[in-house]
Design a protein around this motif. Structure first.
Motif, PDB file in Angstrom:
ATOM      1  N   LYS A 145       0.871  -1.181   0.000  1.00 12.86           N
ATOM      2  CA  LYS A 145       0.000   0.000   0.000  1.00 12.86           C
ATOM      3  C   LYS A 145       0.901   1.222   0.000  1.00 12.86           C
ATOM      4  N   LEU A 146       0.436   2.316  -0.587  1.00 13.84           N
ATOM      5  CA  LEU A 146       1.304   3.489  -0.603  1.00 13.84           C
ATOM      6  C   LEU A 146       0.519   4.748  -0.257  1.00 13.84           C
ATOM      7  N   VAL A 147      -0.224   5.293  -1.235  1.00 17.04           N
ATOM      8  CA  VAL A 147      -0.896   6.561  -0.984  1.00 17.04           C
ATOM      9  C   VAL A 147      -2.420   6.437  -1.106  1.00 17.04           C
ATOM     10  N   LEU A 148      -2.900   6.076  -2.310  1.00 16.18           N
ATOM     11  CA  LEU A 148      -4.344   6.089  -2.542  1.00 16.18           C
ATOM     12  C   LEU A 148      -5.069   5.015  -1.742  1.00 16.18           C
ATOM     13  N   LEU A 149      -4.485   3.818  -1.674  1.00 16.03           N
ATOM     14  CA  LEU A 149      -5.144   2.741  -0.924  1.00 16.03           C
ATOM     15  C   LEU A 149      -5.304   3.109   0.562  1.00 16.03           C
ATOM     16  N   PRO A 150      -4.216   3.527   1.249  1.00 18.48           N
ATOM     17  CA  PRO A 150      -4.394   3.971   2.641  1.00 18.48           C
ATOM     18  C   PRO A 150      -5.387   5.121   2.770  1.00 18.48           C
ATOM     19  N   TRP A 151      -5.372   6.023   1.805  1.00 15.66           N
ATOM     20  CA  TRP A 151      -6.296   7.159   1.841  1.00 15.66           C
ATOM     21  C   TRP A 151      -7.730   6.660   1.767  1.00 15.66           C
ATOM     22  N   TYR A 152      -7.983   5.734   0.835  1.00 20.27           N
ATOM     23  CA  TYR A 152      -9.332   5.167   0.686  1.00 20.27           C
ATOM     24  C   TYR A 152      -9.755   4.446   1.968  1.00 20.27           C
ATOM     25  N   LEU A 153      -8.827   3.671   2.525  1.00 20.13           N
ATOM     26  CA  LEU A 153      -9.138   2.911   3.742  1.00 20.13           C
ATOM     27  C   LEU A 153      -9.465   3.852   4.899  1.00 20.13           C
ATOM     28  N   ALA A 154      -8.720   4.953   4.985  1.00 18.46           N
ATOM     29  CA  ALA A 154      -8.963   5.932   6.055  1.00 18.46           C
ATOM     30  C   ALA A 154     -10.324   6.600   5.856  1.00 18.46           C
ATOM     31  N   GLN A 155     -10.623   6.963   4.598  1.00 18.54           N
ATOM     32  CA  GLN A 155     -11.904   7.619   4.305  1.00 18.54           C
ATOM     33  C   GLN A 155     -13.089   6.733   4.646  1.00 18.54           C
ATOM     34  N   THR A 156     -12.919   5.417   4.458  1.00 14.04           N
ATOM     35  CA  THR A 156     -14.031   4.497   4.691  1.00 14.04           C
ATOM     36  C   THR A 156     -13.910   3.828   6.064  1.00 14.04           C
ATOM     37  N   ASP A 157     -13.001   4.373   6.898  1.00 10.40           N
ATOM     38  CA  ASP A 157     -12.891   3.949   8.287  1.00 10.40           C
ATOM     39  C   ASP A 157     -12.544   2.474   8.438  1.00 10.40           C
ATOM     40  N   ARG A 158     -11.627   2.006   7.607  1.00  8.64           N
ATOM     41  CA  ARG A 158     -11.221   0.601   7.683  1.00  8.64           C
ATOM     42  C   ARG A 158      -9.841   0.499   8.313  1.00  8.64           C
ATOM     43  N   THR A 159      -9.660  -0.545   9.098  1.00  4.46           N
ATOM     44  CA  THR A 159      -8.360  -0.796   9.715  1.00  4.46           C
ATOM     45  C   THR A 159      -7.602  -1.825   8.880  1.00  4.46           C
ATOM     46  N   SER A 160      -6.332  -1.527   8.594  1.00  4.15           N
ATOM     47  CA  SER A 160      -5.478  -2.492   7.906  1.00  4.15           C
ATOM     48  C   SER A 160      -4.806  -3.383   8.943  1.00  4.15           C
ATOM     49  N   ILE A 161      -4.881  -4.665   8.701  1.00  4.84           N
ATOM     50  CA  ILE A 161      -4.260  -5.617   9.610  1.00  4.84           C
ATOM     51  C   ILE A 161      -3.060  -6.248   8.928  1.00  4.84           C
ATOM     52  N   MET A 162      -1.874  -6.002   9.483  1.00  3.07           N
ATOM     53  CA  MET A 162      -0.673  -6.647   8.966  1.00  3.07           C
ATOM     54  C   MET A 162      -0.300  -7.772   9.940  1.00  3.07           C
ATOM     55  N   TRP A 163       0.939  -7.984  10.218  1.00  5.92           N
ATOM     56  CA  TRP A 163       1.355  -9.110  11.064  1.00  5.92           C
ATOM     57  C   TRP A 163       2.721  -8.786  11.658  1.00  5.92           C
ATOM     58  N   ASP A 164       3.066  -9.470  12.762  1.00  6.44           N
ATOM     59  CA  ASP A 164       4.439  -9.350  13.274  1.00  6.44           C
ATOM     60  C   ASP A 164       5.205 -10.663  13.138  1.00  6.44           C
ATOM     61  N   ILE A 165       4.486 -11.732  12.770  1.00  5.82           N
ATOM     62  CA  ILE A 165       5.171 -13.021  12.583  1.00  5.82           C
ATOM     63  C   ILE A 165       4.730 -13.659  11.254  1.00  5.82           C
ATOM     64  N   ALA A 166       5.692 -13.861  10.365  1.00  2.84           N
ATOM     65  CA  ALA A 166       5.415 -14.479   9.062  1.00  2.84           C
ATOM     66  C   ALA A 166       6.478 -15.553   8.812  1.00  2.84           C
ATOM     67  N   SER A 192       0.449 -10.816  19.411  1.00  2.00           N
ATOM     68  CA  SER A 192       1.037 -11.097  18.097  1.00  2.00           C
ATOM     69  C   SER A 192      -0.019 -11.482  17.061  1.00  2.00           C
ATOM     70  N   ILE A 193       0.297 -11.170  15.803  1.00  2.05           N
ATOM     71  CA  ILE A 193      -0.536 -11.584  14.671  1.00  2.05           C
ATOM     72  C   ILE A 193       0.338 -12.429  13.738  1.00  2.05           C
ATOM     73  N   VAL A 194      -0.095 -13.669  13.511  1.00  3.82           N
ATOM     74  CA  VAL A 194       0.676 -14.615  12.704  1.00  3.82           C
ATOM     75  C   VAL A 194       0.060 -14.716  11.311  1.00  3.82           C
ATOM     76  N   LEU A 195       0.882 -14.632  10.284  1.00  2.00           N
ATOM     77  CA  LEU A 195       0.420 -14.766   8.894  1.00  2.00           C
ATOM     78  C   LEU A 195       0.800 -16.126   8.326  1.00  2.00           C
ATOM     79  N   LEU A 196      -0.206 -16.838   7.796  1.00  3.29           N
ATOM     80  CA  LEU A 196       0.047 -18.094   7.095  1.00  3.29           C
ATOM     81  C   LEU A 196      -0.815 -18.152   5.832  1.00  3.29           C
ATOM     82  N   HIS A 197      -0.379 -18.912   4.844  1.00  2.90           N
ATOM     83  CA  HIS A 197      -1.157 -19.188   3.639  1.00  2.90           C
ATOM     84  C   HIS A 197      -1.432 -20.688   3.626  1.00  2.90           C
ATOM     85  N   LEU A 198      -2.698 -21.059   3.636  1.00  4.56           N
ATOM     86  CA  LEU A 198      -3.027 -22.489   3.731  1.00  4.56           C
ATOM     87  C   LEU A 198      -3.846 -22.976   2.547  1.00  4.56           C
ATOM     88  N   MET A 199      -4.279 -22.077   1.680  1.00  2.00           N
ATOM     89  CA  MET A 199      -5.365 -22.383   0.756  1.00  2.00           C
ATOM     90  C   MET A 199      -4.947 -22.913  -0.610  1.00  2.00           C
TER      91      MET A 199
END
Ligand SMILES: [Zn+2]
Length: 241
Positions: A145-166, A192-199
């Motif tokens: 994400k850089l500029v427009l995506l975070p801006w859109y997310l902020a405008q629509t009051d959405r929280t971005s969830i990243m991770w600290d363990i991958a 902590s938030i753990v990121l995995l891909h299982l699908m």
């Protein structure tokens, strides 16, 4: 003149590199709320699974979570949710959380606001169609994400969830479930938030690591909760009287 040109090229490279690093940061974005870990004293951790749902692996993952009485958060794409609505509904029915991971999993760095809007809103619609009722959190595809995506997310009051363990390396040849689990158990902290891909088919190591991770976290006294429950456990800033 050529020296100036060289300097300009170097400057351009430096700025590009800086922006690229910024776009992939798990801890910072220009607008809106970005969470990579929750500040809490409680031994809570959120397991988050990106992509899907898919017909081949959803049931197995759900069985495992049921067996260990663990709740998790699935960041799904709108396209796969629409296509595999049965699986999406099963995830919700089992009490897990669905999050928005865009419609088609594009790199959203240079998208227009219109395209961003379509990617996000249409996915929310599928998540609601699957029966999920809570706040819909967002995770950017590729964590980018850089500029427009975070801006859109902020405008629509959405929280971005990243991770600290991958723990995944994305190198199927060398990926080892035990090593991945050990990395999670070594790095885990309350919140902590753990990121995995299982699908997908190539995530065999991640699927094999999941029960080891769950058992290990339980042995360390951790409870695995949905991201929304982790957010609710966030320490309130103490107000000085
Ligand atoms: Zn993804």
């Amino acid at each position: 003149m050529t020296k100036l040109l060289l300097k300009l090229v170097l400057l351009f490279v430096a700025i590009s590199y800086g922006l690229w690093k910024l776009s992939a940061s798990t801890e910072f974005q220009l607008f809106g709320e970005l969470i990579h870990k929750v500040d809490t004293d409680q031994k809570l951790v959120a397991l988050t699974f990106d992509d899907g749902p898919t017909p081949h692996y959803t049931a197995g993952v759900l069985q495992l979570l049921e067996l260990y009485q663990v709740k998790a958060t699935f960041f799904v794409t709108g396209a796969e949710t629409q296509r595999y609505m049965t699986q999406a509904k099963q995830i919700v029915a089992a009490g897990h959380q669905l999050g928005n991971h865009s419609w088609s999993h594009p790199r959203m760095l240079f998208m227009s606001l219109d395209e961003i809007n379509r990617e996000i809103e249409s996915t929310d619609q599928q998540i609601r169609a699957a029966g999920f009722e809570g706040d819909i959190l967002f995770r950017p595809p590729y964590g980018k994400k850089l500029v427009l995506l975070p801006w859109y997310l902020a405008q629509t009051d959405r929280t971005s969830i990243m991770w600290d363990i991958a723990p995944e390396t994305f190198d199927e040849e060398t990926e080892d479930p035990q090593t991945m689990a050990a990395e999670v158990l070594e790095q885990v902290q309350p919140g902590s938030i753990v990121l995995l891909h299982l699908m997908y088919k190539n995530r065999e190591a991640s699927r094999a690591a999941l029960p080891i991770i769950i058992k290990g976290l339980k042995a360390k006294g951790y409870t695995m909760v949905k991201v929304s429950d982790l957010l609710a456990a966030q320490k309130q800033a103490t107000v000085e009287q």
